[in-house]
Design a protein around this motif. Structure first.
Motif, PDB file in Angstrom:
ATOM      1  N   VAL A  13      23.476   9.549  17.012  1.00 51.73           N
ATOM      2  CA  VAL A  13      24.295   8.954  18.071  1.00 51.73           C
ATOM      3  C   VAL A  13      25.759   9.339  17.876  1.00 51.73           C
ATOM      4  O   VAL A  13      26.449   9.705  18.829  1.00 51.73           O
ATOM      5  N   LEU A  14      26.247   9.281  16.641  1.00 49.16           N
ATOM      6  CA  LEU A  14      27.635   9.683  16.383  1.00 49.16           C
ATOM      7  C   LEU A  14      27.834  11.156  16.729  1.00 49.16           C
ATOM      8  O   LEU A  14      28.839  11.523  17.355  1.00 49.16           O
ATOM      9  N   LEU A  15      26.889  11.992  16.379  1.00 48.75           N
ATOM     10  CA  LEU A  15      26.972  13.410  16.714  1.00 48.75           C
ATOM     11  C   LEU A  15      26.991  13.613  18.227  1.00 48.75           C
ATOM     12  O   LEU A  15      27.785  14.390  18.755  1.00 48.75           O
ATOM     13  N   SER A  16      26.166  12.875  18.925  1.00 46.18           N
ATOM     14  CA  SER A  16      26.118  12.964  20.387  1.00 46.18           C
ATOM     15  C   SER A  16      27.460  12.584  21.014  1.00 46.18           C
ATOM     16  O   SER A  16      27.958  13.269  21.920  1.00 46.18           O
ATOM     17  N   MET A  17      28.065  11.509  20.518  1.00 46.32           N
ATOM     18  CA  MET A  17      29.361  11.084  21.062  1.00 46.32           C
ATOM     19  C   MET A  17      30.464  12.077  20.724  1.00 46.32           C
ATOM     20  O   MET A  17      31.310  12.372  21.555  1.00 46.32           O
TER      21      MET A  17
END
Length: 139
Positions: A103-107
């Motif tokens: 999720v952090l990578l996606s954001m």
């Protein structure tokens, strides 16, 4: 009236932080942000930070200089630095969440726009993705 400025960045912690260290980091950031009128959110996952913060231009410059000068992290990548019409996280001296690594990578890899006048067609802006995540995390 001073213009509001918003900045987003990602960085890597010098080492993984435990709960007590994260709490101490947040307490210090919240105190400084309350004093300077800066608001925002900090995300931490697996040794990586992502932060979005906002406030008046002078306070933001002091805060940004302090962040960039910190020895607690490295590899700072600025995702966004622009004037904002209104606060996006006005209720948070420094909100905090620990998303999954994906999720952090996606954001952090979302289309962070440099200007609202030039929207990325068909793609949500990085700030929009962050705001959606934050709304869902607060439920």
């Amino acid at each position: 009236m001073s213009h509001l400025r918003g900045i987003a960045y990602v960085s890597t912690a010098q080492r993984r932080l435990n709960t007590a260290e994260l709490e101490a980091l947040l307490a210090g950031a919240r105190r400084l942000n309350l004093d300077s009128g800066v608001t925002g959110v900090l995300l931490y996952s697996d040794g990586n930070f992502m932060q979005y913060f906002e406030g008046n231009a002078d306070a933001m410059q002091v805060t940004w200089d302090r962040i960039r000068g910190s020895r607690g992290h490295s590899g700072i990548i600025e995702l966004l630095d622009e004037t904002v019409a209104e606060r996006n996280f006005g209720d948070w001296q420094m909100g905090f969440a620990q998303p999954t690594r994906s999720v952090l990578l996606s954001m952090s890899t979302a289309a962070w726009e440099r200007s609202a006048a030039q929207p990325t067609q068909g793609t949500a802006s990085g700030l929009g993705v962050l705001k959606t995540f934050w709304r869902n995390a607060q439920r």
